[in-house]
Design a protein around this motif. Structure first.
Motif, short mmCIF file in Angstrom:
data_model
loop_
_atom_site.label_atom_id
_atom_site.label_comp_id
_atom_site.label_asym_id
_atom_site.label_seq_id
_atom_site.Cartn_x
_atom_site.Cartn_y
_atom_site.Cartn_z
N ALA A 90 44.75 -6.57 88.57
CA ALA A 90 43.87 -6.53 87.40
C ALA A 90 44.01 -7.80 86.56
O ALA A 90 43.01 -8.40 86.14
N GLY A 91 45.26 -8.21 86.31
CA GLY A 91 45.47 -9.42 85.51
C GLY A 91 44.94 -10.66 86.17
O GLY A 91 44.31 -11.51 85.52
N SER A 92 45.17 -10.80 87.48
CA SER A 92 44.67 -11.96 88.21
C SER A 92 43.15 -12.03 88.15
O SER A 92 42.57 -13.10 87.92
N SER A 93 42.51 -10.89 88.37
CA SER A 93 41.06 -10.86 88.36
C SER A 93 40.50 -11.16 86.98
O SER A 93 39.54 -11.94 86.83
N PHE A 94 41.10 -10.55 85.95
CA PHE A 94 40.62 -10.74 84.57
C PHE A 94 40.72 -12.21 84.16
O PHE A 94 39.75 -12.80 83.66
N VAL A 95 41.89 -12.80 84.37
CA VAL A 95 42.10 -14.19 83.95
C VAL A 95 41.22 -15.15 84.74
O VAL A 95 40.57 -16.03 84.16
N CYS A 96 41.18 -14.98 86.05
CA CYS A 96 40.43 -15.92 86.87
C CYS A 96 38.93 -15.80 86.67
O CYS A 96 38.20 -16.80 86.73
N PHE A 97 38.44 -14.56 86.44
CA PHE A 97 37.02 -14.42 86.13
C PHE A 97 36.70 -15.15 84.83
O PHE A 97 35.69 -15.86 84.73
N SER A 98 37.56 -14.98 83.82
CA SER A 98 37.33 -15.62 82.53
C SER A 98 37.28 -17.14 82.66
O SER A 98 36.41 -17.80 82.09
N VAL A 99 38.24 -17.69 83.41
CA VAL A 99 38.27 -19.13 83.60
C VAL A 99 37.03 -19.60 84.35
O VAL A 99 36.38 -20.59 83.96
N GLY A 100 36.67 -18.89 85.42
CA GLY A 100 35.49 -19.28 86.17
C GLY A 100 34.22 -19.20 85.34
O GLY A 100 33.37 -20.10 85.38
N ALA A 101 34.08 -18.13 84.55
CA ALA A 101 32.87 -17.97 83.74
C ALA A 101 32.79 -18.98 82.62
O ALA A 101 31.70 -19.30 82.13
N LEU A 102 33.95 -19.49 82.20
CA LEU A 102 33.97 -20.47 81.10
C LEU A 102 33.47 -21.84 81.54
O LEU A 102 32.93 -22.60 80.72
N VAL A 103 33.61 -22.16 82.82
CA VAL A 103 33.28 -23.51 83.30
C VAL A 103 31.83 -23.91 83.02
O VAL A 103 31.59 -24.96 82.41
N PRO A 104 30.82 -23.11 83.42
CA PRO A 104 29.44 -23.55 83.15
C PRO A 104 29.07 -23.48 81.66
O PRO A 104 28.07 -24.08 81.26
N LEU A 105 29.87 -22.76 80.87
CA LEU A 105 29.62 -22.70 79.42
C LEU A 105 30.19 -23.89 78.68
O LEU A 105 29.83 -24.14 77.53
#
Length: 238
Positions: free
Chosen positions: A156-171
């Motif tokens: 859960a932690g890996s998915s939460f953190v990595c999704f957040s980082v990935g989603a932040l890139v195009p923003l």
């Protein structure tokens, strides 16, 4: 330790494939990148303001990260509970029918080419060690190791953190003051390529091929949502 000793004698010559973090981390990062690149392309293609693009991207980041974290926790915990139930069933069968279970092992091993007399000897020895017998039966019959189950919290932690980082890139370009859609998508594309190339480190595949694959998949998603946004043609504030 000499340099020419076989790699197999080293305890750390293999990567950890049972910790439960790599799959959700990769999935989370890729999903975060593709989701927000597609969202930004879609609403940007519809002609919304930069403010609304940021709002959409941040909402997608938060909602997606929470959803990914909860989904990974639930799926891994459910899988572990199912494994525990099957292992408990196997334990009961070993206690009630040890001879029949030993014959199952002998049958499995002989089908793989082990001489019957040797298979019977090993199965007979295992009957004297219930804990080891349970581990062997679980591996042979269920295909799982009862001592190596992934942590739902790590997943859960890996998915939460990595999704957040990935989603932040195009923003990122919008958050630092740029309002060009093409620039946000270009940065997102670079993020996809880099993420794909990094994944190749764990799979011993070509970093270039892996990076290009992720870039093309993300570009296809962005093109589809951009086309839909352009057709709907929303303009001005939502």
């Amino acid at each position: 330790m000499t340099a020419d000793r076989p790699a197999a004698i080293h305890s750390d010559h293999h990567a950890d494939v049972s910790g439960g973090w790599l799959r959700p981390a990769v999935f989370g990062a890729m999903d975060g990148l593709v989701t927000n690149i597609a969202l930004i392309a879609g609403v940007g293609g519809g002609g919304v303001s930069s403010r609304n693009i940021v709002l959409t991207g941040v909402a997608g980041l938060v909602a997606g990260a929470i959803s990914m974290g909860l989904g990974e926790y639930t799926s891994v915990r459910t899988q572990n509970e199912q494994v525990a139930a099957e292992v408990a069933k196997e334990r009961r069968e070993l206690e009630r029918f040890p001879e029949a279970e030993a014959r199952e092992l002998v049958s499995l091993w002989t089908k793989r080419g082990l001489p019957r007399h040797l298979a019977e000897q090993v199965a007979d020895i295992l009957k004297r060690n219930p804990d080891e017998a349970l581990r062997v039966h679980a591996r042979e019959e269920l295909g799982v190791d009862p001592d190596e189950r992934p942590s739902p919290w790590v997943a859960a932690g890996s998915s939460f953190v990595c999704f957040s980082v990935g989603a932040l890139v195009p923003l990122a370009t919008y958050l630092v003051g740029f309002d060009a859609l093409w620039l946000a998508l270009a940065v997102g594309g670079v993020g996809l390529f880099v993420a794909g190339a990094l994944v190749a480190r764990f799979t011993n595949r070509s970093w270039l091929g892996s990076g290009l694959r992720q870039l093309l998949l993300g570009a296809a998603a962005a093109a589809a949502t951009y086309a839909i946004g352009s057709l709907i043609g929303v303009t001005g504030p939502l």
